[in-house]
Design a protein around this motif. Structure first.
Motif: not given
Length: 180
Positions: A1-5, A7-15, A21-27
């Motif tokens: 999902r693309y939102h507010n500039g 790209l977002w992804w939902r990790d359903a297992g950990r909610s 950003r910069d080649g990594f998924w960040w939380w």
């Protein structure tokens, strides 16, 4: 999902929602907003800037069995080198991280507590500083080049004048040469 500039992804297992950003998924931990994690290979690795790069450590396990043999990883700012620390003896290993899979270059030290990087530019070659603490609590450090060769090793100590010319302290003396 693309939102507010972003790209977002939902990790359903950990909610959790992660952004790319910069080649990594960040939380970012909402309970501690100053703490960020990189998601890699199914693990959340705590991101901490260090001089010349960054360090990652696994997120605290939710059960004692999970991640029992945790490792710590340090990356150079330019992304070309990776130092990983393994096991009870805290053995550190240097990798070339420019390819698809990191390539082992050298064993660096035991009892490794901290790794820092400097240089990594055309004017200043990459250097790796490894800080170790022995069983008696005594700190020591070793300095390596980008290939894992320690400074002061016989191969780079043959021409001591040339070795000193690379030193900022030597340059500050303004002599330009040494009479041995």
């Amino acid at each position: 999902r693309y939102h507010n500039g972003k790209l977002w992804w939902r990790d359903a297992g950990r909610s959790r929602w992660l952004h790319y950003r910069d080649g990594f998924w960040w939380w970012s931990n909402p309970l501690n907003p100053g703490v960020s994690y990189i998601y890699r290979d199914g693990l959340y690795l705590r991101y901490e800037p260090v001089r010349g790069g960054y360090r990652t450590t696994p997120e605290a396990p939710s059960t004692p069995e999970e991640n029992s043999d945790a490792e710590t990883a340090f990356y150079s700012e330019d992304g070309t080198r990776l130092v990983e620390i393994f096991g009870d003896r805290k053995e550190s290993f240097l990798y070339d991280s420019t390819g698809e899979e990191p390539e082992l270059l050298a064993f660096l030290a035991n009892h490794t507590e901290e790794v820092q990087f400097s240089g990594g530019t055309e004017d200043a070659p990459l250097q790796v500083l490894v800080i170790s603490v022995d069983d008696e609590g005594i700190k020591s450090f070793n300095l390596f080049d980008a290939e894992g060769i320690p400074y002061g090793a016989p191969s780079d100590a043959v021409d001591s004048e040339k070795q000193l010319e690379k030193s900022a302290a030597f340059e500050s003396l303004g002599t330009g040469s040494v009479d041995w």
